[in-house]
Enzyme design. Structure first.
Site, PDB file in Angstrom:
ATOM      1  NE  ARG A 115      -3.791   1.574   2.945  1.00 19.94           N
ATOM      2  CZ  ARG A 115      -4.843   2.307   2.646  1.00 19.94           C
ATOM      3  NH1 ARG A 115      -5.598   1.711   1.527  1.00 19.94           N
ATOM      4  NH2 ARG A 115      -5.430   3.353   2.860  1.00 19.94           N
ATOM      5  CG  HIS A 142      -8.409   1.108  -2.699  1.00 19.04           C
ATOM      6  ND1 HIS A 142      -7.437   0.241  -2.711  1.00 19.04           N
ATOM      7  CD2 HIS A 142      -8.665   2.081  -2.381  1.00 19.04           C
ATOM      8  CE1 HIS A 142      -8.180  -0.004  -1.728  1.00 19.04           C
ATOM      9  NE2 HIS A 142      -8.259   0.998  -1.527  1.00 19.04           N
ATOM     10  CD  GLN A 145     -13.147  -0.694  -0.637  1.00 24.91           C
ATOM     11  OE1 GLN A 145     -13.101  -0.148   0.067  1.00 24.91           O
ATOM     12  NE2 GLN A 145     -14.296  -0.713  -0.864  1.00 24.91           N
ATOM     13  CG  ASP A 237     -12.717   8.341  -2.547  1.00 25.83           C
ATOM     14  OD1 ASP A 237     -12.784   8.161  -0.281  1.00 25.83           O
ATOM     15  OD2 ASP A 237     -12.014   7.621  -2.508  1.00 25.83           O
ATOM     16  CB  CYS A 277     -13.586   3.235   0.355  1.00 25.09           C
ATOM     17  SG  CYS A 277     -13.261   4.983  -0.544  1.00 25.09           S
ATOM     18  NE  ARG A 305     -10.028  -3.664   0.713  1.00 25.33           N
ATOM     19  CZ  ARG A 305      -9.544  -2.758   1.087  1.00 25.33           C
ATOM     20  NH1 ARG A 305     -10.195  -2.043   1.462  1.00 25.33           N
ATOM     21  NH2 ARG A 305      -8.181  -2.938   1.762  1.00 25.33           N
TER      22      ARG A 305
END
Length: 318
Positions: A115, A142, A145, A237, A277, A305
């Protein structure tokens, strides 16, 4: 006695999981099916340890709640072990090259999740590593996700093809991955964002081409009302992502008309679901009555997830 393993198809047909763009629509559906099977086994309390004796090295150059916990718990539930590696504590934080780091870690672990900020780091890591590399997030994409989001939508709506997802906000890494995921799933992805904050042009063009192949659609709007019209899914987001803190005041002003609130969601279908998210900034990109309301599925989404990533881990590492 010699151990015997059952033959298993490698859905991805490749070593790494770096971007949704690398997958076909069929790959996505098969991964979602695998995720559902794994989720069902877990729900029934059935022991499932295909990664027994395996270790996942997790490199974090960006802080995390969901990514770290879901991967760590996922590896444990699959019979393996996860190793947290802070970027500031690795030699990578003192100048060791990505290539050298990849080659060294490949001697110790069976897979690497990273990440980080620059997408080029993930690509270089994958190029030099001899074990699977998973993109846990970059500034460009991403994918984990987005896969979990499709799993959630499929569970809640019973299908993907033909649905409309309206994404309101910054054309960031989340928008990039969702746009491509929806395009490959035959959905209509509509984004409402201010000029200057659109998704990257090349990614948008590629997503539009994918959508055409799958009877889907990708549309970009400056009007949030136009983007959200008749949406089955409304998605938001944060307006300021990690690494953009210095732009916060400018971004708050640019996005002030793009807040998800009761007035805006009135333009969506009555049975819409709200997704985010997370983490969310209540009172900025979304109001409390929406994110905590009856149409919000953000915590179901967060839970998935775990299951979506377990499917990725099993497919790449089992």
């Amino acid at each position: 006695m010699k151990a015997v393993s059952l033959p298993r198809k490698n859905i991805l047909g490749q070593k790494d999981f770096l971007a949704i763009a690398d997958l076909s629509g069929e790959d996505i559906l098969e991964l979602l099916d695998l995720a559902k099977q794994i989720k069902t086994k877990h729900g029934m309390g059935e022991e499932y340890h295909p990664l027994k004796g395996k270790t996942l090295g997790m490199i974090f150059e960006k802080s995390s709640t969901r990514t770290r916990v879901s991967f760590e718990v996922g590896m444990f539930q699959l019979g393996g072990h996860a190793l947290f590696l802070s970027g500031s504590e690795l030699q990578i934080g003192r100048g060791e090259t990505i290539s050298d780091t990849a080659k060294v870690l490949s001697q110790y672990v069976d897979g690497i999740m990273i990440r980080t900020f620059e997408h080029s780091k993930v690509e270089e890591l994958a190029k030099s590593a001899t074990v699977p590399v998973i993109n846990g997030l970059t500034d460009l994409a991403h994918p984990c996700q987005a896969l979990a989001d499709l799993l959630t939508i499929q569970e809640k709506k019973g299908k993907l093809k033909g649905l409309k997802l309206a994404y309101i906000g910054d054309g960031n890494n989340m928008a990039h991955s969702l746009m491509m995921a929806c395009a490959k799933a035959g959905m209509h992805f509509a984004i409402g964002c201010p000029d200057g904050y659109r998704p990257e042009a090349q990614i948008s063009e590629n997503a539009k081409k994918e959508a055409e192949k799958n009877n889907g659609k990708v549309t970009i709007h400056t009007s949030p009302e136009e983007a959200i019209k008749d949406a089955d899914i409304v998605y938001s987001d944060v307006w300021t992502s990690m690494g953009q803190e210095k732009e916060n005041a400018i971004r708050l002003d640019a996005f002030k008309d793009y807040q998800i609130n009761s007035s805006l969601v009135a333009h969506a279908k009555k049975d819409f679901y709200f997704m985010h998210c997370l983490p969310a900034h209540r009172g900025e990109e979304v109001t409390e009555d929406v994110i905590d309301g009856s149409r919000s599925i953000v915590f179901h989404q967060a839970a998935n997830r775990l299951h979506a990533q377990k499917a990725i881990l099993v497919d790449l590492m089992a």
